[in-house]
Scaffold this active site. Structure first.
Site, PDB file in Angstrom:
ATOM      1  N   GLY A  46       0.850  -1.192   0.000  1.00 22.05           N
ATOM      2  CA  GLY A  46       0.000   0.000   0.000  1.00 22.05           C
ATOM      3  C   GLY A  46       0.881   1.236   0.000  1.00 22.05           C
ATOM      4  O   GLY A  46       2.059   1.157   0.358  1.00 22.05           O
ATOM      5  N   GLN A  51       2.960   9.965   1.507  1.00 23.47           N
ATOM      6  CA  GLN A  51       4.269   9.311   1.659  1.00 23.47           C
ATOM      7  C   GLN A  51       5.220   9.685   0.524  1.00 23.47           C
ATOM      8  O   GLN A  51       6.426   9.501   0.654  1.00 23.47           O
ATOM      9  CB  GLN A  51       4.115   7.789   1.723  1.00 23.47           C
ATOM     10  CG  GLN A  51       3.418   7.293   2.987  1.00 23.47           C
ATOM     11  CD  GLN A  51       3.309   5.785   2.990  1.00 23.47           C
ATOM     12  OE1 GLN A  51       2.408   5.239   2.359  1.00 23.47           O
ATOM     13  NE2 GLN A  51       4.223   5.099   3.656  1.00 23.47           N
ATOM     14  N   CYS A  99       5.833  -0.333   7.602  1.00 24.99           N
ATOM     15  CA  CYS A  99       5.496   0.897   6.879  1.00 24.99           C
ATOM     16  C   CYS A  99       6.726   1.363   6.119  1.00 24.99           C
ATOM     17  O   CYS A  99       7.830   1.400   6.679  1.00 24.99           O
ATOM     18  CB  CYS A  99       5.052   1.982   7.865  1.00 24.99           C
ATOM     19  SG  CYS A  99       4.592   3.522   7.047  1.00 24.99           S
ATOM     20  N   LEU A 100       6.543   1.726   4.861  1.00 23.06           N
ATOM     21  CA  LEU A 100       7.670   2.200   4.052  1.00 23.06           C
ATOM     22  C   LEU A 100       8.259   3.486   4.611  1.00 23.06           C
ATOM     23  O   LEU A 100       9.411   3.817   4.309  1.00 23.06           O
ATOM     24  CB  LEU A 100       7.210   2.402   2.600  1.00 23.06           C
ATOM     25  CG  LEU A 100       6.769   1.111   1.892  1.00 23.06           C
ATOM     26  CD1 LEU A 100       6.146   1.435   0.548  1.00 23.06           C
ATOM     27  CD2 LEU A 100       7.938   0.149   1.733  1.00 23.06           C
ATOM     28  N   HIS A 141      -4.520   1.265   7.719  1.00 22.76           N
ATOM     29  CA  HIS A 141      -3.146   1.777   7.831  1.00 22.76           C
ATOM     30  C   HIS A 141      -2.950   2.971   6.879  1.00 22.76           C
ATOM     31  O   HIS A 141      -2.406   4.013   7.279  1.00 22.76           O
ATOM     32  CB  HIS A 141      -2.169   0.635   7.507  1.00 22.76           C
ATOM     33  CG  HIS A 141      -0.729   1.021   7.411  1.00 22.76           C
ATOM     34  ND1 HIS A 141       0.235   0.564   8.291  1.00 22.76           N
ATOM     35  CD2 HIS A 141      -0.058   1.810   6.518  1.00 22.76           C
ATOM     36  CE1 HIS A 141       1.420   1.067   7.942  1.00 22.76           C
ATOM     37  NE2 HIS A 141       1.265   1.821   6.872  1.00 22.76           N
ATOM     38  N   GLU A 142      -3.414   2.830   5.633  1.00 20.85           N
ATOM     39  CA  GLU A 142      -3.246   3.917   4.646  1.00 20.85           C
ATOM     40  C   GLU A 142      -4.097   5.127   5.019  1.00 20.85           C
ATOM     41  O   GLU A 142      -3.669   6.270   4.858  1.00 20.85           O
ATOM     42  CB  GLU A 142      -3.608   3.439   3.233  1.00 20.85           C
ATOM     43  CG  GLU A 142      -2.829   2.247   2.704  1.00 20.85           C
ATOM     44  CD  GLU A 142      -1.347   2.343   2.882  1.00 20.85           C
ATOM     45  OE1 GLU A 142      -0.820   3.465   2.935  1.00 20.85           O
ATOM     46  OE2 GLU A 142      -0.698   1.286   2.989  1.00 20.85           O
ATOM     47  N   HIS A 145      -2.498   7.354   7.418  1.00 17.06           N
ATOM     48  CA  HIS A 145      -1.541   8.295   6.815  1.00 17.06           C
ATOM     49  C   HIS A 145      -2.240   9.605   6.418  1.00 17.06           C
ATOM     50  O   HIS A 145      -1.639  10.684   6.512  1.00 17.06           O
ATOM     51  CB  HIS A 145      -0.874   7.695   5.578  1.00 17.06           C
ATOM     52  CG  HIS A 145       0.257   6.746   5.867  1.00 17.06           C
ATOM     53  ND1 HIS A 145       1.404   7.135   6.519  1.00 17.06           N
ATOM     54  CD2 HIS A 145       0.436   5.431   5.563  1.00 17.06           C
ATOM     55  CE1 HIS A 145       2.236   6.105   6.609  1.00 17.06           C
ATOM     56  NE2 HIS A 145       1.665   5.049   6.038  1.00 17.06           N
TER      57      HIS A 145
HETATM   58  O1  GNR Z   1       4.054  -2.593   2.620  1.00 16.87           O
HETATM   59  C1  GNR Z   1       3.371  -2.454   3.628  1.00 16.87           C
HETATM   60  N1  GNR Z   1       3.046  -3.549   4.355  1.00 16.87           N
HETATM   61  C2  GNR Z   1       2.096  -3.532   5.373  1.00 16.87           C
HETATM   62  C3  GNR Z   1       2.046  -4.639   6.219  1.00 16.87           C
HETATM   63  C4  GNR Z   1       1.106  -4.683   7.215  1.00 16.87           C
HETATM   64  C5  GNR Z   1       0.229  -3.645   7.395  1.00 16.87           C
HETATM   65  C6  GNR Z   1       0.300  -2.532   6.578  1.00 16.87           C
HETATM   66  C7  GNR Z   1       1.220  -2.480   5.567  1.00 16.87           C
HETATM   67  S1  GNR Z   1       1.272  -1.093   4.519  1.00 16.87           S
HETATM   68  C8  GNR Z   1       2.966  -1.101   4.066  1.00 16.87           C
HETATM   69  C9  GNR Z   1       3.253  -0.028   3.044  1.00 16.87           C
HETATM   70  C10 GNR Z   1       3.013   1.332   3.678  1.00 16.87           C
HETATM   71  O2  GNR Z   1       3.765   1.876   4.433  1.00 16.87           O
HETATM   72  N2  GNR Z   1       1.868   1.910   3.409  1.00 16.87           N
HETATM   73  O3  GNR Z   1       1.555   3.082   3.984  1.00 16.87           O
HETATM   74 NI    NI Z   2       2.614   3.120   5.866  1.00 14.05          NI
END
Ligand code: GNR
Ligand code: NI
Length: 175
Positions: A46, A51, A99-100, A141-142, A145
């Site tokens: 995601g 980001q 999270c990246l 999660h997204e 952000h």
């Molecule tokens: O790549 C991602 N893996 C992930 C694993 C578990 C829960 C959420 C994620 S999202 C993350 C990429 C990212 O930072 N998206 O904002």
């Molecule tokens: Ni993230």
């Protein structure tokens, strides 16, 4: 194909509240294409626009899960513009998130295990669906952000500080 630089904590833009997309136009679709390139290259499942330095309410997801156990990952790109969560279940699930923007760090986060969400796709068409499993986790999660929230904000202070310490150490070792 364009790879965009991914902002990492503590970049202050990651704490901004993203603003609604006013029109789903070619400029937005070009950004979506670059976000998919960036997400697949990372690799991640995601990516929110903030980001990559664009604080708009736009995110992409592709879980790249195998259709069946042991099969090849299948690409299923999904675009969420101006997403809203309409309902959250009382029941929760725990998943080890990464999270990246907090590279190579993982920690268990508890979230509602079902959500009802509404969003626009890249053509401006509206969708409303109940989401569960990893897709529901990833959308939450997204969407965090878009509010300037990172997964580490859901941890206890002790666990958050452990993650940030490990991140600082990793950066020192890489330097
Ligand atoms: O790549 C991602 N893996 C992930 C694993 C578990 C829960 C959420 C994620 S999202 C993350 C990429 C990212 O930072 N998206 O904002
Ligand atoms: Ni993230």
């Amino acid at each position: 194909m364009a790879l965009l630089p991914i902002l990492e904590t503590p970049h202050p833009m990651l704490r901004e509240i993203s603003t609604p997309v006013e029109a789903v136009d070619d400029e937005i679709r070009a950004l979506v294409a670059d976000m998919f390139d960036t997400m697949y290259a990372a690799p991640g499942i995601g990516l929110a626009a903030v980001q990559v330095g664009v604080p708009k309410r736009l995110l992409v997801i592709d879980l790249q899960e195998p259709e069946e156990e042991g099969g090849e990952p299948v690409r299923k790109p999904m675009v969420f513009i101006n997403p809203e969560i309409l309902e959250k279940s009382e029941t929760m699930q725990v998943y080890s998130e990464g999270c990246l923007s907090v590279p190579d760090q993982y920690a268990e986060v508890e979230r509602p295990d079902h959500i009802r969400a509404r969003w626009l796709d890249e053509h401006g068409n509206s969708h409303e669906k109940e989401l569960e499993g990893l897709l529901g986790i990833c959308l939450q999660h997204e969407m965090d952000h878009l509010e300037g929230i990172l997964f580490i904000d859901h941890l206890s202070r002790l666990k958050r500080e452990m993650v940030l310490k490990k991140l600082a150490k990793q950066r020192r070792m890489a330097a």
